[in-house]
Every structure is written in structure tokens, then in C-alpha cells.
Design a protein around this motif. Structure first.
Motif, PDB file in Angstrom:
ATOM      1  N   THR A  34       0.828  -1.213   0.000  1.00 62.04           N
ATOM      2  CA  THR A  34       0.000   0.000   0.000  1.00 62.04           C
ATOM      3  C   THR A  34       0.860   1.259   0.000  1.00 62.04           C
ATOM      4  O   THR A  34       0.559   2.216  -0.725  1.00 62.04           O
ATOM      5  CB  THR A  34      -0.940  -0.004   1.216  1.00 62.04           C
ATOM      6  N   ALA A  35       1.916   1.265   0.797  1.00 58.11           N
ATOM      7  CA  ALA A  35       2.807   2.428   0.815  1.00 58.11           C
ATOM      8  C   ALA A  35       3.444   2.648  -0.558  1.00 58.11           C
ATOM      9  O   ALA A  35       3.564   3.791  -1.020  1.00 58.11           O
ATOM     10  CB  ALA A  35       3.884   2.244   1.875  1.00 58.11           C
ATOM     11  N   VAL A  38       0.673   4.040  -2.920  1.00 59.92           N
ATOM     12  CA  VAL A  38       0.368   5.439  -2.604  1.00 59.92           C
ATOM     13  C   VAL A  38       1.499   6.338  -3.085  1.00 59.92           C
ATOM     14  O   VAL A  38       1.260   7.401  -3.671  1.00 59.92           O
ATOM     15  CB  VAL A  38       0.111   5.613  -1.091  1.00 59.92           C
ATOM     16  N   TYR A  59      -7.652   9.445  -0.607  1.00 60.88           N
ATOM     17  CA  TYR A  59      -6.643   8.409  -0.822  1.00 60.88           C
ATOM     18  C   TYR A  59      -6.234   7.762   0.496  1.00 60.88           C
ATOM     19  O   TYR A  59      -5.855   6.596   0.527  1.00 60.88           O
ATOM     20  CB  TYR A  59      -5.420   8.974  -1.542  1.00 60.88           C
ATOM     21  N   ALA A  63      -6.371   3.867   1.044  1.00 63.49           N
ATOM     22  CA  ALA A  63      -5.204   3.130   1.524  1.00 63.49           C
ATOM     23  C   ALA A  63      -5.567   2.253   2.714  1.00 63.49           C
ATOM     24  O   ALA A  63      -5.108   1.111   2.818  1.00 63.49           O
ATOM     25  CB  ALA A  63      -4.090   4.103   1.904  1.00 63.49           C
ATOM     26  N   VAL A  67      -5.122  -1.788   2.818  1.00 65.76           N
ATOM     27  CA  VAL A  67      -4.322  -2.474   3.837  1.00 65.76           C
ATOM     28  C   VAL A  67      -5.145  -3.558   4.509  1.00 65.76           C
ATOM     29  O   VAL A  67      -4.686  -4.694   4.679  1.00 65.76           O
ATOM     30  CB  VAL A  67      -3.778  -1.473   4.880  1.00 65.76           C
TER      31      VAL A  67
END
Length: 91
Positions: A34-35, A38, A59, A63, A67
Motif C-alpha cells: 500500500t505504501a 500510494v 486516498y 489506503a 491495507v
């Protein structure tokens, strides 16, 4: 549970399948993915195209959903792999 009582039922199954360890790995990997997504889709365009503005608070919610859902999916997959390995090793 006290240490004098043996584990039985669901607690023994959770321990045998390493569900807690699988959840740590699953949600850790989901957080990393996810990081990365993003950073690639939300933060990178802000630096490449300075004039663009996007509602980044949405967003953040997206996110969070990614996750949680990806973490649950990966935990389930890792637990199934543990179950298959346990079934194959049993006589």
C-alpha cells in the motif's frame, strides 16, 4: 488460559496453523504494498505535475481499505499454505 490446562479446540488450531505469525506477515506485506502504491500513484504525480491537486484525504481512506483487505487476503493465503504443509507432514 492457565498453563496447567492444555489447549484444545480453536486455540490449538490457531497455534498449529501459526495464524498470529501469518497475520503479522500478511498485514506487514500489505502495508508495504500500500505504501508503494500510494507513493507511486498519489505522491509521485504531485512532484511531476506541480499544478495538479487531488483530494488526498480520500486516498487515505482508500489506503486503509487496501491495507485491511489485502492483509486479510494474505493472512488467509498464508494460513492455507500452513494448513497444507501441516497436512502433508502428518502421518
Amino acid at each position: 488460559m492457565s498453563e496447567s490446562e492444555p489447549e484444545s479446540g480453536a486455540a490449538a488450531m490457531v497455534a498449529a496453523l501459526n495464524v498470529v505469525r501469518n497475520a503479522k506477515y500478511g498485514f506487514g506485506l500489505a502495508a508495504l504494498v500500500t505504501a508503494g502504491l500510494v507513493a507511486f500513484f498519489v505522491l509521485a504525480p504531485l512532484f511531476v505535475l506541480p499544478g495538479t491537486t487531488r483530494p488526498t484525504y480520500l486516498y487515505g481512506a482508500l489506503a486503509f481499505v487496501l491495507v485491511v483487505s489485502l492483509g486479510g487476503l494474505l493472512t488467509a493465503v498464508f494460513t492455507v499454505v500452513s494448513a497444507v504443509r501441516l497436512a502433508r507432514s502428518s502421518p
